[in-house]
Write an enzyme that holds these catalytic residues in place. Structure first.
Site, PDB file in Angstrom:
ATOM      1  N   ASP A   1       0.867  -1.168   0.000  1.00 43.94           N
ATOM      2  CA  ASP A   1       0.000   0.000   0.000  1.00 43.94           C
ATOM      3  C   ASP A   1       0.912   1.228   0.000  1.00 43.94           C
ATOM      4  O   ASP A   1       2.113   1.152   0.250  1.00 43.94           O
ATOM      5  CB  ASP A   1      -0.945  -0.026   1.213  1.00 43.94           C
ATOM      6  CG  ASP A   1      -2.163   0.846   0.965  1.00 43.94           C
ATOM      7  OD1 ASP A   1      -3.177   0.632   1.619  1.00 43.94           O
ATOM      8  OD2 ASP A   1      -2.099   1.742   0.090  1.00 43.94           O
TER       9      ASP A   1
HETATM   10  C1  GLC Z   1      -4.372   4.140  -0.366  1.00 42.09           C
HETATM   11  C2  GLC Z   1      -5.260   3.022   0.116  1.00 42.09           C
HETATM   12  C3  GLC Z   1      -5.376   1.881  -0.839  1.00 42.09           C
HETATM   13  C4  GLC Z   1      -5.327   2.407  -2.265  1.00 42.09           C
HETATM   14  C5  GLC Z   1      -3.938   2.965  -2.489  1.00 42.09           C
HETATM   15  C6  GLC Z   1      -3.778   3.558  -3.907  1.00 42.09           C
HETATM   16  O1  GLC Z   1      -3.539   4.581   0.671  1.00 42.09           O
HETATM   17  O2  GLC Z   1      -4.961   2.484   1.395  1.00 42.09           O
HETATM   18  O3  GLC Z   1      -6.605   1.198  -0.544  1.00 42.09           O
HETATM   19  O4  GLC Z   1      -5.590   1.377  -3.187  1.00 42.09           O
HETATM   20  O5  GLC Z   1      -3.582   3.950  -1.527  1.00 42.09           O
HETATM   21  O6  GLC Z   1      -4.581   4.688  -4.032  1.00 42.09           O
END
Ligand code: GLC
Length: 754
Positions: free
Chosen positions: A284
């Site tokens: 993440d």
């Molecule tokens: C965010 C979220 C995740 C998302 C990623 C890309 O922090 O936690 O669910 O897919 O970043 O945007």
């Protein structure tokens, strides 16, 4: 639970690749890796964002082009609807970089793209997995048309603590329902071939146990036992993997004290070792870099080594791999084999997404899909809204008679506009596709007159704090200031039908959207009181990313609908149900506690050694637990359930529509194992469901086979088990109703996948 055979998932990706020649693909991957430099390998593991305002896109593209040309990036978080720009970057990758490996472009398409669908917990509450798949297939077609190859969905985390904002992205509190809904979403996104022009790759997130963040506050540690991991948090991911997801995303949280991005137990022992998953894991946002903040490492090389060795393949937007891999290799702490295996997984998915054969998106496709697919997409959105809005209370006022409801007052901050219909993660939802509550009611009640009054704000109500010296604190968020009591009262007194549309401010859910109270924010309660004081009967429609409840609102409302964030067609869904054009069939995918003080509040808790003891002493007994349990929802008819009988290993129950309207009942199978030597089992847990539509006077016998998978569990070693012994079996309308039948299992213990 339909246990998902580990073998399937291994075949899953191979089969997908087999569409392009499985072993041939592996040979092509070997050849590519053999030729790649370390820098090019790290480039394939590097994901960069291209987001922000459209006017900044040229500058961001220019910065990205040099990295692409150097093979220093393998994928982008791509927030722009600009197929030509996407193709321009791709063309540099496949014609100008040395290895000519295509990029993939990904974004968060959680519940719809241009056409917002109801949020995931609402979709799960439809208990209609075909609908769930079709809703995500619409999202896939829209997303693929602009050049997205992969979406960061489905979100598979189990949501028990309503303080947590991301319950709004989950498939609810129950592992079985979440597993079914996740598998349906993956099928919707990927179809039988994620390389198809109208499909995208899925990314099951956030692996694993993110819903257990301490205090429901985002990004925190998430303590849970191996037993809880196995019984509660893994099943939905296992279902997504078995459904063939091409990727997963590791979470911000911790697994047994280790940030998920570096959890070898989760990412390698379980995901690859037990389940045979052959796709990639992406971190993440920034979590590989955050290992230093967590205090697990103090340099990029160690962070890169920890994450890669654990099994996290792609580094999302932290540049940690770019900064640390080379040094870790030179130090000998990271082996080339580990690096190559991560690259192999990424290349395998790029083949599965068809990018080596078809790297570009048809640049005319997006406009055509937006034009020609719009009506079909909105029809699915309307069906989804109809099947996800939950009827929680009805004193008989509903359905309204369209001919009798002549003067309708729509009052409240959710009556017009789309922020509470779209909800979190709906950046691409087009306002032109929205039908809000006011517009929906006008369509379904064409003969009525309307007055629509916003009444008040509902934005974040942080009451200004008084500092010691009496000065007001510098609160960033202002308390909702609008308050139109007189207009609201006048409209209510004028009307013969009062619809109150209230709910949770959309920024109170989603990522970093945790709350400490479940109240109606702003001055909505004051607004409710002044309208209720007119003495008119009120139909209250509640919107939000999580269930909320208020004693007074429920007591003074003749009917209460919980609409979640119902999407682009949310206003039509509300009107379809209020007018009786559709009979409500949705059920709660999360328990509704009376207050957050009782959170986490979920139905499938263990009995404990002292059931009914140890509760909060300052909450009266009758006010403890859920005011509406998981699986609950009313229809416009009444269903009678007969006695549950078990014949052999089949449980059956006769249900009858004893009301005066045709309706759809969600019949639910719950089980409880009474003696499990491995660990506690919930006092009851969902293991099957069926939507049954009956006309008045109609009956149906609903049966469920009690297989090893229906009754079983997974032990700490990852073995699927079904023990002999005594079980209780319910066939009921929700998780708190029904009288169980007893069932004695005589088969011997079976260790191994069902
Ligand atoms: C965010 C979220 C995740 C998302 C990623 C890309 O922090 O936690 O669910 O897919 O970043 O945007």
């Amino acid at each position: 639970m339909t246990r998902y055979l580990c073998l399937v998932v291994g075949l899953g990706l191979t089969v997908t690749c087999a569409a392009r020649g499985g072993t041939d693909v592996e040979k092509r991957i070997d050849a590519l890796i053999a030729e790649m430099t370390v820098a090019e390998k790290v480039g394939q593991l590097d994901m960069q964002p291209i987001k922000g305002a459209a006017e900044n896109l040229p500058k961001r593209l220019a910065a990205a082009e040099s990295r692409v040309r150097a093979g220093a990036v393998g994928s982008f978080i791509w927030a722009h609807t600009n197929p030509a720009a996407r193709n321009r970057l791709q063309r540099i990758a496949v014609t100008e970089s040395r290895m000519k490996i295509p990029l993939f472009f990904a974004h968060d398409i959680i519940h719809g793209c241009y056409t917002a669908m109801p949020i995931a917990p609402a979709l799960a509450g439809s208990f209609d997995m075909d609908l769930v798949a079709r809703a995500q297939a619409v999202a896939a077609k829209e997303a693929a048309s602009e050049g997205l190859d992969l979406v960061f969905a489905p979100m598979c985390d189990i949501a028990r603590d309503l303080r947590w904002g991301r319950v709004a992205e989950s498939c609810g509190e129950d592992p079985y329902l979440a597993a079914e809904a996740v598998a349906a979403q993956v099928r919707g996104f990927q179809g039988t071939d994620p390389a198809a022009a109208d499909r995208v790759g899925a990314c099951c997130k956030h692996f694993v146990g993110y819903g257990m963040v301490t205090g429901g506050q985002d990004y925190r540690d998430s303590p849970f036992s191996e037993w809880d991991l196995r019984q509660t948090h893994l099943p939905s991911f296992r279902a997504g993997v078995a459904a063939g997801t091409v990727s997963l995303m590791s979470g911000f949280n911790t697994v047994d004290g280790i940030p998920a991005v570096a959890s070898r137990h989760a990412l390698t022992d379980i995901l690859r070792g037990e389940w045979g998953f052959r796709g990639f894991v992406v971190s993440d946002w920034g979590t590989t870099g955050e290992l230093m903040r967590w205090g697990l490492t103090d340099n990029a090389a160690d962070s890169a080594r920890l994450a890669l060795t654990a099994g996290n393949d792609i580094d999302m937007c932290s540049d940690t791999y770019a900064a640390g891999v080379d040094k870790a290799l030179k130090d000998g702490t990271l082996t080339m084999d580990v690096l190559d295996e991560a690259v192999r997984r990424v290349l395998r998915v790029k083949f599965a997404l068809g990018l080596f054969d078809r790297p570009y998106v048809d640049e005319d496709l997006n406009a055509a899909v937006k034009r020609d697919f719009r009506a079909e997409a909105l029809a699915v959105a309307r069906e989804a809204a109809d099947k996800t809005i939950v009827l929680l209370k009805n004193d008989g006022i509903l359905p309204l008679d369209p001919s009798a409801a002549r003067k309708i007052a729509v009052i409240g901050p959710c009556g017009q506009g789309g922020s509470e219909l779209f909800g979190c993660w709906s950046y691409k939802a087009e306002g032109s596709r929205l039908t809000d509550v006011y517009a929906g009611l006008r369509q379904l009640f064409p003969k009525a007159e309307f007055k629509c009054v916003r009444g008040c704000d509902h934005s974040i109500a942080i009451v200004p704090r008084r500092l010691q010296d009496g000065s007001a604190a510098n609160d960033q968020e202002k308390r909702g200031t609008l308050f139109e009591a007189d207009k609201a009262v006048a409209a209510a007194e004028w009307a013969d039908t009062v619809i109150l549309a209230i709910g949770q401010y959309h920024r109170h859910s989603g990522e970093a959207g945790s709350v400490a109270s479940l109240q109606f924010t702003g001055r909505q309660l004051e607004l409710f009181r002044v309208v209720a004081a007119t003495g008119k009967k009120i139909v209250t429609v509640v919107f939000g990313g999580r269930p909320i409840y208020d004693d007074e609102v429920w007591a003074r409302s003749s009917a209460v609908l919980f609409a979640w964030n119902p999407g682009s067609a949310g206003g039509l869904g509300v009107a379809d149900i209020l007018s009786g054009a559709v009979s409500p069939s949705a059920r709660l995918s999360m328990s509704v506690p009376r207050s957050l003080a009782q959170s986490p509040c979920y139905y499938n808790a263990p009995v404990t050694g002292r059931p009914g003891s140890g509760d909060y002493t300052d909450i009266p007994k009758e006010e403890r637990g859920a005011v509406h349990p998981f699986g609950f929802g009313l229809t416009y008819s009444t269903f009678a359930y007969g006695k549950v009988s078990v014949d052999g290993n089949v449980a059956s129950c006769e249900i009858a529509n004893v009301g005066d309207r045709a309706a759809t009942e969600v019949v639910q199978l719950y089980v409880r194992q009474h003696a499990c030597p491995e660990g506690y089992r919930p006092k009851r847990e969902l293991r099957g469901f069926r939507r049954v539509t009956l006309v008045p006077g109609d009956k149906a016998t609903v049966s469920f086979e009690l297989t090893d998978a229906t009754l079983g569990y997974t032990d700490r070693q990852g073995r699927d088990r079904c023990d002999p012994g005594r079980y209780s079996v319910w066939i009921a309308p929700d998780s708190a109703s029904g009288t169980p039948a007893e069932y004695r299992r005589t088969s011997v213990d079976r260790a191994g996948a069902f």
